[in-house]
Motif scaffolding. Structure first.
Motif, PDB file in Angstrom:
ATOM      1  N   PRO A 121      43.157  28.350  81.557  1.00 10.57           N
ATOM      2  CA  PRO A 121      42.200  29.225  80.875  1.00 10.57           C
ATOM      3  C   PRO A 121      40.991  28.433  80.393  1.00 10.57           C
ATOM      4  CG  PRO A 121      44.005  28.704  79.410  1.00 10.57           C
ATOM      5  CD  PRO A 121      44.344  28.095  80.755  1.00 10.57           C
ATOM      6  N   VAL A 122      39.901  29.138  80.163  1.00  7.69           N
ATOM      7  CA  VAL A 122      38.700  28.556  79.566  1.00  7.69           C
ATOM      8  C   VAL A 122      38.702  28.969  78.100  1.00  7.69           C
ATOM      9  CG1 VAL A 122      36.183  28.581  79.518  1.00  7.69           C
ATOM     10  CG2 VAL A 122      37.382  28.599  81.695  1.00  7.69           C
ATOM     11  N   ILE A 123      38.691  27.991  77.207  1.00  8.98           N
ATOM     12  CA  ILE A 123      38.661  28.258  75.775  1.00  8.98           C
ATOM     13  C   ILE A 123      37.197  28.350  75.349  1.00  8.98           C
ATOM     14  CG2 ILE A 123      39.380  27.455  73.494  1.00  8.98           C
ATOM     15  CD1 ILE A 123      41.693  28.139  75.427  1.00  8.98           C
ATOM     16  N   VAL A 124      36.822  29.472  74.762  1.00  7.57           N
ATOM     17  CA  VAL A 124      35.447  29.703  74.316  1.00  7.57           C
ATOM     18  C   VAL A 124      35.369  29.322  72.834  1.00  7.57           C
ATOM     19  CG1 VAL A 124      33.615  31.397  74.061  1.00  7.57           C
ATOM     20  CG2 VAL A 124      35.201  31.563  75.977  1.00  7.57           C
ATOM     21  N   PRO A 125      34.571  28.281  72.480  1.00  5.14           N
ATOM     22  CA  PRO A 125      34.493  27.856  71.078  1.00  5.14           C
ATOM     23  C   PRO A 125      33.710  28.847  70.222  1.00  5.14           C
ATOM     24  CG  PRO A 125      33.051  26.523  72.436  1.00  5.14           C
ATOM     25  CD  PRO A 125      33.797  27.429  73.365  1.00  5.14           C
ATOM     26  N   GLN A 126      33.813  28.661  68.900  1.00  6.08           N
ATOM     27  CA  GLN A 126      33.062  29.494  67.961  1.00  6.08           C
ATOM     28  C   GLN A 126      31.567  29.298  68.199  1.00  6.08           C
ATOM     29  OE1 GLN A 126      34.384  31.773  66.505  1.00  6.08           O
ATOM     30  NE2 GLN A 126      35.740  31.244  64.823  1.00  6.08           N
ATOM     31  N   GLY A 127      30.801  30.354  68.074  1.00  8.49           N
ATOM     32  CA  GLY A 127      29.361  30.276  68.245  1.00  8.49           C
ATOM     33  C   GLY A 127      28.901  30.490  69.669  1.00  8.49           C
ATOM     34  N   VAL A 128      29.832  30.658  70.601  1.00  4.96           N
ATOM     35  CA  VAL A 128      29.489  30.907  72.000  1.00  4.96           C
ATOM     36  C   VAL A 128      29.870  32.344  72.324  1.00  4.96           C
ATOM     37  CG1 VAL A 128      29.945  30.270  74.394  1.00  4.96           C
ATOM     38  CG2 VAL A 128      29.792  28.501  72.648  1.00  4.96           C
ATOM     39  N   ASP A 129      28.938  33.106  72.891  1.00  8.99           N
ATOM     40  CA  ASP A 129      29.155  34.505  73.228  1.00  8.99           C
ATOM     41  C   ASP A 129      29.204  34.649  74.742  1.00  8.99           C
ATOM     42  OD1 ASP A 129      29.370  37.294  72.897  1.00  8.99           O
ATOM     43  OD2 ASP A 129      27.205  37.512  73.202  1.00  8.99           O
ATOM     44  N   VAL A 130      30.316  35.206  75.252  1.00  9.94           N
ATOM     45  CA  VAL A 130      30.487  35.417  76.690  1.00  9.94           C
ATOM     46  C   VAL A 130      30.416  36.909  76.965  1.00  9.94           C
ATOM     47  CG1 VAL A 130      32.004  35.116  78.663  1.00  9.94           C
ATOM     48  CG2 VAL A 130      31.901  33.356  76.911  1.00  9.94           C
ATOM     49  N   SER A 131      29.521  37.284  77.872  1.00  9.40           N
ATOM     50  CA  SER A 131      29.352  38.685  78.250  1.00  9.40           C
ATOM     51  C   SER A 131      29.736  38.845  79.718  1.00  9.40           C
ATOM     52  CB  SER A 131      27.896  39.093  78.024  1.00  9.40           C
ATOM     53  OG  SER A 131      27.647  40.351  78.589  1.00  9.40           O
ATOM     54  N   ILE A 132      30.752  39.686  79.969  1.00 10.59           N
ATOM     55  CA  ILE A 132      31.226  39.921  81.338  1.00 10.59           C
ATOM     56  C   ILE A 132      30.791  41.316  81.758  1.00 10.59           C
ATOM     57  CG2 ILE A 132      33.232  40.050  82.845  1.00 10.59           C
ATOM     58  CD1 ILE A 132      34.683  38.269  80.784  1.00 10.59           C
ATOM     59  N   LYS A 133      29.926  41.376  82.746  1.00 11.55           N
ATOM     60  CA  LYS A 133      29.479  42.643  83.301  1.00 11.55           C
ATOM     61  C   LYS A 133      30.011  42.753  84.726  1.00 11.55           C
ATOM     62  CE  LYS A 133      25.374  42.672  80.462  1.00 11.55           C
ATOM     63  NZ  LYS A 133      23.938  42.464  80.434  1.00 11.55           N
ATOM     64  N   GLU A 134      29.764  43.874  85.351  1.00 13.30           N
ATOM     65  CA  GLU A 134      30.271  44.095  86.700  1.00 13.30           C
ATOM     66  C   GLU A 134      29.668  43.128  87.706  1.00 13.30           C
ATOM     67  OE1 GLU A 134      30.158  47.674  89.895  1.00 13.30           O
ATOM     68  OE2 GLU A 134      30.650  48.195  87.822  1.00 13.30           O
ATOM     69  N   ASP A 135      28.382  42.773  87.523  1.00  7.35           N
ATOM     70  CA  ASP A 135      27.708  41.943  88.510  1.00  7.35           C
ATOM     71  C   ASP A 135      27.434  40.513  88.053  1.00  7.35           C
ATOM     72  OD1 ASP A 135      25.922  42.836  86.624  1.00  7.35           O
ATOM     73  OD2 ASP A 135      24.229  42.926  88.001  1.00  7.35           O
ATOM     74  N   GLN A 136      27.566  40.204  86.740  1.00  8.70           N
ATOM     75  CA  GLN A 136      27.288  38.841  86.295  1.00  8.70           C
ATOM     76  C   GLN A 136      28.043  38.500  85.016  1.00  8.70           C
ATOM     77  OE1 GLN A 136      23.137  38.238  85.646  1.00  8.70           O
ATOM     78  NE2 GLN A 136      23.191  38.949  83.554  1.00  8.70           N
ATOM     79  N   ILE A 137      28.166  37.185  84.784  1.00  3.90           N
ATOM     80  CA  ILE A 137      28.774  36.648  83.574  1.00  3.90           C
ATOM     81  C   ILE A 137      27.694  35.844  82.870  1.00  3.90           C
ATOM     82  CG2 ILE A 137      30.594  35.172  82.652  1.00  3.90           C
ATOM     83  CD1 ILE A 137      32.033  35.613  85.359  1.00  3.90           C
ATOM     84  N   SER A 138      27.484  36.110  81.575  1.00  2.89           N
ATOM     85  CA  SER A 138      26.481  35.396  80.791  1.00  2.89           C
ATOM     86  C   SER A 138      27.164  34.667  79.645  1.00  2.89           C
ATOM     87  CB  SER A 138      25.439  36.355  80.224  1.00  2.89           C
ATOM     88  OG  SER A 138      24.744  36.985  81.265  1.00  2.89           O
ATOM     89  N   VAL A 139      26.727  33.433  79.417  1.00  5.83           N
ATOM     90  CA  VAL A 139      27.241  32.626  78.309  1.00  5.83           C
ATOM     91  C   VAL A 139      26.044  32.238  77.453  1.00  5.83           C
ATOM     92  CG1 VAL A 139      28.479  30.536  77.689  1.00  5.83           C
ATOM     93  CG2 VAL A 139      29.104  31.754  79.765  1.00  5.83           C
ATOM     94  N   LYS A 140      26.128  32.560  76.149  1.00  6.14           N
ATOM     95  CA  LYS A 140      25.029  32.286  75.228  1.00  6.14           C
ATOM     96  C   LYS A 140      25.550  31.411  74.097  1.00  6.14           C
ATOM     97  CE  LYS A 140      21.518  34.560  72.465  1.00  6.14           C
ATOM     98  NZ  LYS A 140      21.024  35.842  71.956  1.00  6.14           N
TER      99      LYS A 140
END
Length: 138
Positions: A8-27
């Motif tokens: 698995p990928v562990i997402v740290p605090q302060g990082v926002d992951v958005s999963i849409k049908e056509d793309q994945i965004s990491v902020k």
């Protein structure tokens, strides 16, 4: 299933992951990165723990699950830590010295020292004479 894709990928605090049908965004603090989503991989985000499961039992889906996992992991690292590369100079008399964060003086066996200017957005660190750390600036 791919060995890399199983982790698995562990997402740290302060990082926002958005999963849409056509793309994945990491902020994160280092900016925003995105990658196109692949239909062969099912992505699940469960409280900061992302898993990548092949959509079917094909060889391509299995390989793509590991590829997508690593791409997303690289994006998470990129927006939190940024880019850095550690270089080691090996050789008798070879050494490096940072004149300032963007200028590096190298003694590499020539009759004169070699001055290297960093491109825009890059800095140098020289913790020892034989180690150079190259970092990307946010």
């Amino acid at each position: 299933m791919s060995r890399v894709g199983k982790m698995p990928v562990i997402v740290p605090q302060g990082v926002d992951v958005s999963i849409k049908e056509d793309q994945i965004s990491v902020k994160g603090t280092g900016g925003t990165l995105s990658v196109a989503n692949n239909a062969l991989v099912t992505i699940q985000n469960d409280a900061g723990k992302m898993t990548f499961v092949p959509a079917n039992e094909s060889r391509e889906a299995n390989a793509m699950s590991g590829t997508m996992r690593q791409l997303v992991n690289n994006m998470v690292v990129g927006v939190t830590d940024g880019f850095s590369k550690e270089l080691e100079i090996i050789g008798v008399g070879y050494r490096a010295e940072a004149l300032n964060p963007t200028t590096l003086r190298l003694a590499l066996g020539f009759s004169h020292p070699v001055l290297m200017e960093a491109p825009e957005g890059i800095t140098f660190e020289v913790p020892t004479q034989t180690r150079v750390i190259v970092r990307g600036i946010d």
